[in-house]
Design an enzyme around this catalytic site. Structure first.
Site, PDB file in Angstrom:
ATOM      1  N   ASP A   1      -7.508   5.791  -2.210  1.00 15.09           N
ATOM      2  CA  ASP A   1      -7.321   4.600  -0.735  1.00 15.09           C
ATOM      3  C   ASP A   1      -6.305   3.531  -1.745  1.00 15.09           C
ATOM      4  O   ASP A   1      -7.279   3.018  -2.886  1.00 15.09           O
ATOM      5  CB  ASP A   1      -8.503   3.558  -0.397  1.00 15.09           C
ATOM      6  CG  ASP A   1      -7.859   2.806   0.537  1.00 15.09           C
ATOM      7  OD1 ASP A   1      -6.715   2.435   0.630  1.00 15.09           O
ATOM      8  OD2 ASP A   1      -8.826   3.131   1.651  1.00 15.09           O
TER       9      ASP A   1
ATOM     10  N   CYS B   1       0.680  -1.101   0.209  1.00 15.58           N
ATOM     11  CA  CYS B   1       0.115  -0.372   0.101  1.00 15.58           C
ATOM     12  C   CYS B   1       1.165   1.461   0.560  1.00 15.58           C
ATOM     13  O   CYS B   1       0.613   1.929  -0.240  1.00 15.58           O
ATOM     14  CB  CYS B   1      -0.713  -0.141   1.150  1.00 15.58           C
ATOM     15  SG  CYS B   1       0.081  -0.174   3.236  1.00 15.58           S
TER      16      CYS B   1
ATOM     17  N   HIS C   1      -6.547   0.301  -1.111  1.00 13.04           N
ATOM     18  CA  HIS C   1      -6.561  -1.229  -1.000  1.00 13.04           C
ATOM     19  C   HIS C   1      -7.840  -1.715  -1.301  1.00 13.04           C
ATOM     20  O   HIS C   1      -8.619  -2.004  -0.767  1.00 13.04           O
ATOM     21  CB  HIS C   1      -6.597  -0.865   0.709  1.00 13.04           C
ATOM     22  CG  HIS C   1      -5.625  -0.867   1.907  1.00 13.04           C
ATOM     23  ND1 HIS C   1      -5.248   1.124   1.736  1.00 13.04           N
ATOM     24  CD2 HIS C   1      -4.883  -1.447   2.189  1.00 13.04           C
ATOM     25  CE1 HIS C   1      -4.823   0.535   2.580  1.00 13.04           C
ATOM     26  NE2 HIS C   1      -4.139  -0.525   2.789  1.00 13.04           N
TER      27      HIS C   1
END
Length: 407
Positions: A292, A74, A294
Site C-alpha cells: 500500500d 498512489c 498510502h
C-alpha cells in the site's frame, strides 16, 4: 475528504493484522509458500520488494510544482513498484533478499537511485508526473493503470543501463510478433533471412521497433550495443491494461487472475479500490496480498557516496490483504521475461490457462496482429477508466473505445 488523500501516518506497524495461519497456499509473484511452516520466508520475500509510498518535502516537480504527492500519487507509486520489481529481476534475480542494515550490492543501489524523488532519476515521481503531461494528465492529476503503463514505457527508453523492452498490450490482446520485434529489433521479421543487423539491410525493422516501443531515437544503437554484449533478447516488461467488469470485477475472471500470480514471470498487478491504488503481489485463499503506497514519508536524499538510507523503501510489517471481490475492475497486469525462452514459456502457460475450465481468459494471445487492429499510436490514446472520475464519466463518449470484457 477524498479517500485517495487518506494516509496511514499514525498507524503503528504493530497494528497491522498478522498473516493468517492457514493451510491454503500463499502465492507471491510466482513463488508458493506455506503460511504454516514458512511464515518468516513469506515476510522476508515481501520485505525484499521495493515499497514506494507517498513522500513529502522533495524538490518541486517542474521547479514550481508540488513538493509532495500525498493525495494524488498512489498510482504513480504503484507504477514505480511494478517497474522496481522488474529491475530487481533484471539485475538481482527473483531469489535476492533484502536485510535491514546489510550492505547491498552495487546493482541494488543503482536500482534504488533510479527512483529517488529528484528530477534527474530515471523513474522518479518528477519524471513520471512530467511525462504524464504528454498523456493528457496535468501534474497532480490522478492516473489510471493504462496511463501509468504508457508513461513507464516512455521513461524506460532512457534507461541505457537496464535496456528494458517495455510493451503495453492494448485492446486486451498480446501480439507475439510485436513483442519479438521489440525485444530483438535488429532482426527483420518481415522478410526471409531474418537476422541482418540493424545497421545494414534491416533498417526497416529497426524503424518498426522504434515505432512499437514509442522511442524517438536510438533503437539501432541500442540493438548494436546488445549485440556487442552477446545479448540476443532485450529483457521484456509486459504490461497489460484490462477492465474485468463494469463497476465491479466479474467473478468469471477471478480464478484466471489468481493463476497469473502463480506464473514465475509475474510482476503482479496494479489497481486497487475506488480512489485508492495498490500494488498486488499475490494471494492466499480469496484474499489478495498487496503493498500500500498510502503512507507519507519524508523524502530521502542520497549521500555523497550514492548510498541511500533504504529502510523506508521496504515494507517490514505483515502485508495488507483484501477480498478479491473488492478489487476495482480497472487493472494492469505485469510480467517479466528475462530471455526469449522465458517469454515462450509464458506464452505456453497463458495458452494452457485459456483452455482451462472454471475461469474466463482476461486477454487474448495471438501470433500476429489481427487485421482489425488500428495503429499502436492510436491505441495508446485509449482513455483510462480512472477510479477518481469513473462515475462522472460513466456515459462519456470518450470511453467507448475501451472494450469491456464480459461473458
Amino acid at each position: 475528504m477524498d479517500a485517495a488523500t487518506l494516509t496511514y501516518d499514525t498507524l503503528r506497524f504493530g497494528e497491522f493484522e498478522d498473516f493468517p495461519e492457514t493451510p491454503e497456499p500463499v502465492w507471491i509473484l510466482g513463488k508458493q509458500f506455506s503460511a504454516l511452516t514458512e511464515r518468516d520466508d513469506i515476510l522476508s520475500d515481501i520485505a525484499s520488494r521495493l515499497w514506494f509510498t507517498y513522500r513529502k518535502n522533495f524538490s518541486p516537480i517542474g521547479g514550481t510544482g508540488p513538493t509532495s504527492d500525498t493525495g494524488w500519487g498512489c498510482m504513480l507509486r504503484c507504477g514505480q513498484m511494478v517497474l522496481g520489481e522488474a529491475l530487481v529481476r533484471r539485475h538481482l534475480g527473483r531469489e535476492w533478499r533484502w536485510s535491514r542494515g546489510q550492505r547491498q550490492r552495487d546493482e541494488y543501489r543503482s536500482i534504488l537511485n533510479a527512483f529517488i524523488d529528484k528530477k534527474d532519476s530515471y523513474y522518479s515521481i518528477h519524471q513520471i508526473a512530467q511525462m504524464g503531461v504528454g498523456e493528457g494528465k496535468s501534474i497532480g492529476q490522478w492516473y489510471g493503470p493504462n496511463t501509468v503503463a504508457q508513461v513507464l514505457k516512455k521513461l524506460a527508453v532512457f534507461d541505457s543501463w537496464s535496456r528494458l523492452a517495455v510493451h503495453v498490450a492494448m485492446d486486451n490482446t498480446v501480439v507475439i510478433e510485436e513483442i519479438k520485434k521489440l525485444c530483438m529489433p535488429w532482426l527483420d521479421f518481415d522478410r526471409p533471412g531474418a537476422g541482418a543487423a540493424c545497421g545494414s539491410s534491416s533498417s526497416g525493422a529497426g524503424a518498426s521497433s522504434r515505432e512499437l516501443n514509442g522511442c524517438l531515437e536510438g533503437a539501432c544503437a541500442m540493438a548494436n550495443q546488445d549485440e556487442e554484449d552477446g545479448a540476443l533478447w532485450r529483457p521484456l516488461v509486459l504490461l497489460i491494461p484490462l477492465r474485468l467488469g463494469l463497476t465491479d470485477i466479474n467473478e468469471a475472471y477471478i480464478e484466471t487472475l489468481k493463476q497469473c500470480f502463480m506464473l514465475p514471470q509475474s510482476l503482479g498487478v496494479i489497481g486497487g479500490k475506488p480512489n485508492s491504488a495498490h500494488y498486488f503481489i499475490g494471494f492466499v485463499g480469496e484474499e489478495l496480498i498487496y503493498l500500500d503506497p498510502h503512507t507519507t514519508q519524508p523524502a530521502v536524499e542520497p549521500g555523497d557516496d550514492s548510498q541511500v538510507a533504504d529502510d523506508s523503501y521496504h515494507c517490514q510489517h505483515p502485508p495488507c490483504r483484501m477480498h478479491i471481490c473488492e478489487l476495482d475492475p480497472s487493472i494492469a497486469a505485469g510480467f517479466f521475461c528475462q530471455t526469449e525462452d522465458d517469454f515462450d514459456e509464458w506464452c505456453a502457460q497463458i495458452r494452457k490457462l485459456s483452455c482451462c475450465k472454471g475461469g474466463l481468459p482476461m486477454f487474448e494471445l495471438v501470433d500476429s496482429q489481427p487485421s482489425h487492429f488500428i495503429s499502436g499510436d492510436v491505441l495508446n490514446l485509449t482513455p483510462d477508466f480512472s477510479d477518481s472520475d469513473r462515475l462522472e464519466r460513466f456515459f462519456d463518449s470518450e470511453d467507448e473505445e475501451f472494450e469491456i470484457l464480459s461473458l
